[in-house]
Design a protein around this motif. Structure first.
Motif, PDB file in Angstrom:
ATOM      1  N   TYR A  63      -2.480   6.516  -4.379  1.00 41.11           N
ATOM      2  CA  TYR A  63      -1.645   6.116  -5.760  1.00 41.11           C
ATOM      3  C   TYR A  63      -0.686   6.188  -5.912  1.00 41.11           C
ATOM      4  CZ  TYR A  63      -1.690   7.087 -10.486  1.00 41.11           C
ATOM      5  OH  TYR A  63      -1.845   6.992 -12.022  1.00 41.11           O
ATOM      6  N   ARG A  64      -0.192   7.882  -5.293  1.00 38.43           N
ATOM      7  CA  ARG A  64       1.237   8.210  -5.490  1.00 38.43           C
ATOM      8  C   ARG A  64       2.210   7.193  -4.941  1.00 38.43           C
ATOM      9  NH1 ARG A  64      -0.097  14.838  -4.077  1.00 38.43           N
ATOM     10  NH2 ARG A  64      -2.229  15.144  -6.087  1.00 38.43           N
ATOM     11  N   TYR A  65       1.768   7.441  -3.721  1.00 41.49           N
ATOM     12  CA  TYR A  65       2.293   6.274  -2.673  1.00 41.49           C
ATOM     13  C   TYR A  65       3.517   4.718  -3.758  1.00 41.49           C
ATOM     14  CZ  TYR A  65       4.745   3.583   0.348  1.00 41.49           C
ATOM     15  OH  TYR A  65       5.607   2.364   1.456  1.00 41.49           O
ATOM     16  N   ARG A  66       1.548   4.682  -4.673  1.00 43.73           N
ATOM     17  CA  ARG A  66       2.028   3.218  -5.326  1.00 43.73           C
ATOM     18  C   ARG A  66       2.816   3.134  -6.615  1.00 43.73           C
ATOM     19  NH1 ARG A  66      -3.863   1.038  -3.541  1.00 43.73           N
ATOM     20  NH2 ARG A  66      -4.089   0.713  -1.924  1.00 43.73           N
ATOM     21  N   GLN A  67       2.404   3.981  -7.082  1.00 49.90           N
ATOM     22  CA  GLN A  67       3.457   4.427  -8.460  1.00 49.90           C
ATOM     23  C   GLN A  67       4.562   4.544  -7.863  1.00 49.90           C
ATOM     24  OE1 GLN A  67       1.863   4.427 -11.148  1.00 49.90           O
ATOM     25  NE2 GLN A  67       0.089   4.166 -10.606  1.00 49.90           N
ATOM     26  N   SER A  82      13.968  -6.229 -16.737  1.00 49.13           N
ATOM     27  CA  SER A  82      13.894  -5.438 -18.485  1.00 49.13           C
ATOM     28  C   SER A  82      12.916  -6.470 -19.256  1.00 49.13           C
ATOM     29  CB  SER A  82      15.232  -5.083 -18.317  1.00 49.13           C
ATOM     30  OG  SER A  82      15.294  -6.600 -18.277  1.00 49.13           O
ATOM     31  N   ASN A  83      13.012  -7.772 -19.348  1.00 52.21           N
ATOM     32  CA  ASN A  83      12.799  -8.047 -20.370  1.00 52.21           C
ATOM     33  C   ASN A  83      11.963  -8.598 -20.516  1.00 52.21           C
ATOM     34  OD1 ASN A  83      12.805 -10.142 -18.576  1.00 52.21           O
ATOM     35  ND2 ASN A  83      13.634 -11.935 -19.871  1.00 52.21           N
ATOM     36  N   ALA A  84      10.834  -8.582 -18.934  1.00 52.53           N
ATOM     37  CA  ALA A  84       9.325  -8.796 -19.007  1.00 52.53           C
ATOM     38  C   ALA A  84       8.903  -7.339 -19.555  1.00 52.53           C
ATOM     39  CB  ALA A  84       8.818  -8.775 -17.688  1.00 52.53           C
ATOM     40  N   ARG A  85       7.367  -8.227 -20.424  1.00 55.53           N
ATOM     41  CA  ARG A  85       6.638  -6.764 -21.062  1.00 55.53           C
ATOM     42  C   ARG A  85       5.765  -6.460 -19.663  1.00 55.53           C
ATOM     43  NH1 ARG A  85       1.979  -9.018 -23.232  1.00 55.53           N
ATOM     44  NH2 ARG A  85       2.333 -11.084 -23.552  1.00 55.53           N
ATOM     45  N   GLN A  86       5.007  -5.286 -20.114  1.00 57.84           N
ATOM     46  CA  GLN A  86       3.720  -4.508 -19.050  1.00 57.84           C
ATOM     47  C   GLN A  86       2.587  -5.427 -19.786  1.00 57.84           C
ATOM     48  OE1 GLN A  86       4.394  -2.964 -16.289  1.00 57.84           O
ATOM     49  NE2 GLN A  86       6.298  -2.922 -16.609  1.00 57.84           N
ATOM     50  N   ALA A  87       1.556  -5.596 -19.111  1.00 55.79           N
ATOM     51  CA  ALA A  87       0.257  -6.136 -18.936  1.00 55.79           C
ATOM     52  C   ALA A  87      -0.585  -4.841 -19.692  1.00 55.79           C
ATOM     53  CB  ALA A  87      -0.333  -6.893 -17.857  1.00 55.79           C
ATOM     54  N   SER A  88      -1.899  -5.300 -20.812  1.00 54.41           N
ATOM     55  CA  SER A  88      -2.339  -4.139 -21.245  1.00 54.41           C
ATOM     56  C   SER A  88      -3.593  -4.521 -20.314  1.00 54.41           C
ATOM     57  CB  SER A  88      -2.280  -4.459 -22.661  1.00 54.41           C
ATOM     58  OG  SER A  88      -3.293  -4.065 -23.044  1.00 54.41           O
ATOM     59  N   ALA A  89      -3.983  -3.731 -20.784  1.00 55.42           N
ATOM     60  CA  ALA A  89      -5.453  -3.394 -19.227  1.00 55.42           C
ATOM     61  C   ALA A  89      -6.869  -4.591 -20.596  1.00 55.42           C
ATOM     62  CB  ALA A  89      -6.214  -2.045 -19.863  1.00 55.42           C
ATOM     63  N   ILE A 119      -2.696 -12.900  -6.908  1.00 49.15           N
ATOM     64  CA  ILE A 119      -2.450 -11.415  -7.783  1.00 49.15           C
ATOM     65  C   ILE A 119      -2.436 -10.465  -7.027  1.00 49.15           C
ATOM     66  CG2 ILE A 119      -5.821 -11.392  -7.849  1.00 49.15           C
ATOM     67  CD1 ILE A 119      -5.235 -10.196 -10.267  1.00 49.15           C
ATOM     68  N   SER A 120      -1.315  -9.364  -7.213  1.00 48.28           N
ATOM     69  CA  SER A 120      -1.256  -7.996  -6.440  1.00 48.28           C
ATOM     70  C   SER A 120      -2.600  -7.636  -6.379  1.00 48.28           C
ATOM     71  CB  SER A 120       0.058  -7.664  -7.021  1.00 48.28           C
ATOM     72  OG  SER A 120      -0.656  -6.771  -8.067  1.00 48.28           O
ATOM     73  N   MET A 121      -2.846  -6.261  -4.983  1.00 42.48           N
ATOM     74  CA  MET A 121      -3.487  -5.829  -4.630  1.00 42.48           C
ATOM     75  C   MET A 121      -3.726  -4.490  -5.884  1.00 42.48           C
ATOM     76  SD  MET A 121      -4.716  -7.167  -2.154  1.00 42.48           S
ATOM     77  CE  MET A 121      -5.836  -5.662  -1.179  1.00 42.48           C
ATOM     78  N   ARG A 126      -6.678  -2.777 -10.295  1.00 41.72           N
ATOM     79  CA  ARG A 126      -6.794  -1.880 -11.086  1.00 41.72           C
ATOM     80  C   ARG A 126      -7.798  -2.835 -12.558  1.00 41.72           C
ATOM     81  NH1 ARG A 126      -5.772  -3.801 -16.115  1.00 41.72           N
ATOM     82  NH2 ARG A 126      -4.664  -5.251 -15.561  1.00 41.72           N
ATOM     83  N   LEU A 127      -8.160  -4.447 -11.750  1.00 43.08           N
ATOM     84  CA  LEU A 127      -9.389  -4.756 -12.330  1.00 43.08           C
ATOM     85  C   LEU A 127     -10.830  -4.934 -11.626  1.00 43.08           C
ATOM     86  CD1 LEU A 127      -7.791  -8.749 -12.826  1.00 43.08           C
ATOM     87  CD2 LEU A 127      -7.690  -7.129 -14.517  1.00 43.08           C
ATOM     88  N   MET A 128     -10.963  -4.352 -10.595  1.00 43.99           N
ATOM     89  CA  MET A 128     -11.799  -4.284  -9.775  1.00 43.99           C
ATOM     90  C   MET A 128     -12.908  -2.762 -10.777  1.00 43.99           C
ATOM     91  SD  MET A 128     -13.223  -6.663  -9.084  1.00 43.99           S
ATOM     92  CE  MET A 128     -14.333  -6.615  -8.099  1.00 43.99           C
TER      93      MET A 128
END
Length: 154
Positions: A63-67, A82-89, A119-121, A126-128
């Protein structure tokens, strides 16, 4: 001491902590996980190499490494503009903005889904495995709404 000797002496030093030892091989661990290797098998290989970790500890290190790598890529401008918004859960996947899909509208047709790529891992994980705190908040909200509906029926 000549600079060359200092460089050799420093490169010969081995990491002392488990975290440092795992950090050295983390890109390989990530690659193996992406290839479908089970964490239990990775743990066994680490233990055989003298790095004894629990599954929870390895997952924490992952988790730390991925962050850290996500932040580094973001700061380098490689992953998220920079103009892309983050996806909300709570935002549906079909309505999320993905950096690679800037020219695609947000309709949910099969052609658009296929052009967005896999979709990324991290996104799949996060979805699972949703955040327990977020789930508790949603559950409380649903219970509140159910009580309100019951009251309004009386």
């Amino acid at each position: 001491m000549p600079q060359r000797d200092v460089m050799q002496a420093l490169t010969a030093l081995e990491p002392k902590t488990k975290a440092a030892k795992v950090r050295e091989v983390m890109p390989v661990i990530e690659q193996r996980i992406a290839a479908g290797v089970r964490i239990a098998d990775i743990l066994k290989a680490l233990r055989d190499s003298g790095i004894d970790l629990s599954e929870a500890t390895l997952k924490s290190y992952l988790y730390r490494y991925r962050q850290k790598t996500h932040v580094e890529r973001e700061n380098a401008g490689q992953r998220i503009p920079s103009n892309a918004r983050q996806a909300s859960a709570t935002e549906p996947v079909s309505q999320r903005h993905y950096p690679d899909s800037s020219s695609i509208n947000d309709s949910d047709s099969p052609a658009n889904r296929a052009s967005q790529g896999p979709i990324s891992m991290q996104e799949l994980d996060r979805l699972m495995k949703p955040d327990p705190a977020e789930q508790a908040e949603k559950l409380e909200r649903y219970e509140r709404l159910a009580k309100q509906q019951r009251r309004s029926r009386k």
